[in-house]
Design a protein around this motif. Structure first.
Motif, short mmCIF file in Angstrom:
data_model
loop_
_atom_site.label_atom_id
_atom_site.label_comp_id
_atom_site.label_asym_id
_atom_site.label_seq_id
_atom_site.Cartn_x
_atom_site.Cartn_y
_atom_site.Cartn_z
N MET A 1 0.85 -1.18 0.00
CA MET A 1 0.00 0.00 0.00
C MET A 1 0.89 1.24 0.00
O MET A 1 1.91 1.27 0.67
N ILE A 2 0.47 2.23 -0.73
CA ILE A 2 1.26 3.46 -0.84
C ILE A 2 0.48 4.62 -0.25
O ILE A 2 -0.69 4.84 -0.57
N LEU A 3 1.14 5.37 0.63
CA LEU A 3 0.61 6.62 1.13
C LEU A 3 1.21 7.70 0.25
O LEU A 3 2.37 8.06 0.39
N ASP A 4 0.43 8.17 -0.71
CA ASP A 4 0.89 9.16 -1.67
C ASP A 4 0.50 10.54 -1.17
O ASP A 4 -0.67 10.92 -1.20
N CYS A 5 1.47 11.30 -0.71
CA CYS A 5 1.22 12.63 -0.14
C CYS A 5 1.55 13.74 -1.13
O CYS A 5 1.93 14.83 -0.74
N SER A 6 1.40 13.47 -2.43
CA SER A 6 1.71 14.47 -3.43
C SER A 6 0.80 15.69 -3.33
O SER A 6 1.21 16.80 -3.60
N ASN A 7 -0.46 15.47 -2.97
CA ASN A 7 -1.40 16.58 -2.79
C ASN A 7 -2.52 16.10 -1.86
O ASN A 7 -2.55 14.93 -1.45
N TYR A 8 -3.42 16.98 -1.54
CA TYR A 8 -4.49 16.66 -0.59
C TYR A 8 -5.33 15.48 -1.06
O TYR A 8 -5.61 14.55 -0.30
N GLU A 9 -5.74 15.51 -2.33
CA GLU A 9 -6.61 14.45 -2.85
C GLU A 9 -5.92 13.09 -2.86
O GLU A 9 -6.52 12.07 -2.50
N SER A 10 -4.65 13.06 -3.27
CA SER A 10 -3.94 11.77 -3.29
C SER A 10 -3.71 11.25 -1.88
O SER A 10 -3.76 10.04 -1.64
N THR A 11 -3.48 12.15 -0.94
CA THR A 11 -3.30 11.74 0.46
C THR A 11 -4.58 11.14 1.00
O THR A 11 -4.59 10.06 1.60
N LYS A 12 -5.70 11.83 0.75
CA LYS A 12 -7.00 11.35 1.23
C LYS A 12 -7.34 9.99 0.60
O LYS A 12 -7.72 9.06 1.32
N LYS A 13 -7.18 9.88 -0.71
CA LYS A 13 -7.48 8.62 -1.39
C LYS A 13 -6.60 7.49 -0.84
O LYS A 13 -7.09 6.38 -0.59
N SER A 14 -5.33 7.76 -0.63
CA SER A 14 -4.42 6.75 -0.09
C SER A 14 -4.86 6.28 1.28
O SER A 14 -4.88 5.08 1.57
N ILE A 15 -5.21 7.21 2.15
CA ILE A 15 -5.63 6.86 3.51
C ILE A 15 -6.92 6.04 3.49
O ILE A 15 -7.06 5.06 4.22
N LEU A 16 -7.85 6.43 2.63
CA LEU A 16 -9.10 5.67 2.51
C LEU A 16 -8.82 4.24 2.04
O LEU A 16 -9.40 3.28 2.56
N ASP A 17 -7.91 4.10 1.07
CA ASP A 17 -7.55 2.76 0.58
C ASP A 17 -6.83 1.95 1.66
O ASP A 17 -7.10 0.77 1.85
N ILE A 18 -5.92 2.58 2.36
CA ILE A 18 -5.13 1.89 3.39
C ILE A 18 -6.03 1.33 4.49
O ILE A 18 -5.86 0.21 4.95
N PHE A 19 -7.01 2.12 4.89
CA PHE A 19 -7.91 1.69 5.97
C PHE A 19 -9.20 1.04 5.45
O PHE A 19 -10.08 0.71 6.24
N SER A 20 -9.31 0.90 4.15
CA SER A 20 -10.51 0.30 3.54
C SER A 20 -11.78 0.91 4.14
O SER A 20 -12.65 0.21 4.67
N THR A 21 -11.86 2.23 4.05
CA THR A 21 -13.00 2.92 4.64
C THR A 21 -13.51 3.99 3.69
O THR A 21 -12.96 4.21 2.61
N THR A 22 -14.57 4.66 4.12
CA THR A 22 -15.15 5.75 3.34
C THR A 22 -14.69 7.09 3.91
O THR A 22 -14.24 7.17 5.06
N GLU A 23 -14.85 8.11 3.12
CA GLU A 23 -14.48 9.46 3.58
C GLU A 23 -15.31 9.87 4.80
O GLU A 23 -14.78 10.42 5.76
N GLY A 24 -16.59 9.57 4.78
CA GLY A 24 -17.45 9.92 5.91
C GLY A 24 -17.02 9.23 7.20
O GLY A 24 -16.98 9.87 8.26
N LYS A 25 -16.72 7.94 7.12
CA LYS A 25 -16.30 7.18 8.29
C LYS A 25 -14.95 7.70 8.81
O LYS A 25 -14.78 7.89 10.02
N LEU A 26 -14.01 7.95 7.91
CA LEU A 26 -12.71 8.47 8.32
C LEU A 26 -12.85 9.83 8.99
O LEU A 26 -12.25 10.08 10.04
N THR A 27 -13.66 10.70 8.42
CA THR A 27 -13.90 12.03 9.00
C THR A 27 -14.47 11.90 10.40
O THR A 27 -14.03 12.56 11.33
N SER A 28 -15.45 11.03 10.55
CA SER A 28 -16.07 10.81 11.86
C SER A 28 -15.05 10.32 12.88
O SER A 28 -15.00 10.80 14.02
#
Length: 170
Positions: A1-28
């Motif tokens: 798994m790659i944590l791509d911190c190139s920009n905000y969107e890639s960081t968010k997408k990477s974290i969602l993939d890493i934790f196999s979760t949704t944006e809403g759940k991660l935000t909560s």
């Protein structure tokens, strides 16, 4: 798994993939965590551990693609030399600034003389890097904003031109 911190969107997408979760759940989850609750652990460690407790640990090892906030004239130099300490970088910066200031008159004292005197010593700093591009660009205190002139450039330019540094555009 790659944590791509190139920009905000890639960081968010990477974290969602890493934790196999949704944006809403991660935000909560992130809103429910107080990263400053421990005096023994850094906030990032608290966030990660509590997020893992709630969302589960990542299934795979994580590797990181990161942005180091380089302010180099020639990107090929970065590829050849890597990220340099301040003393190593100064060897490239000072001659270039001398060349750029050639023929310009200096007057007044260096407005950064106190900054320079505070940096004297046997220690060498760096190399510096940022995991998140936003930290380099938005520069929360005490970080220096990488869109502004680098401190070393200001220090050297002040030595070369004194107060003239601030009157060039006038």
């Amino acid at each position: 798994m790659i944590l791509d911190c190139s920009n905000y969107e890639s960081t968010k997408k990477s974290i969602l993939d890493i934790f196999s979760t949704t944006e809403g759940k991660l935000t909560s989850v992130l809103q429910s965590i107080n990263p400053f609750e421990s005096i023994y652990k850094p906030p990032g460690e608290v966030l990660y551990e509590e997020a893992c407790d709630i969302l589960g640990h990542p299934k795979d090892n994580i590797s990181v693609v990161w942005f180091h906030g380089s302010r180099t004239e020639d990107a090929s130099q970065l590829n050849k030399l890597g990220i340099l300490t301040k003393s190593e970088a100064r060897k490239f910066i000072e001659p270039r600034l001398k060349e750029l200031s050639e023929g310009m008159e200096s007057f007044g004292s260096n407005p950064f003389s106190m900054s320079i005197s505070g940096k004297q010593g046997d220690h060498d700093e760096g190399p510096f890097a940022f995991l998140m591009r936003d930290v380099a660009i938005h520069a929360p205190s005490p970080n220096h904003n990488y869109l502004d002139s680098p401190e070393m450039v200001e220090d050297i330019a002040g030595t070369l031109l004194g107060e003239k540094l601030f009157t060039i555009s006038e």
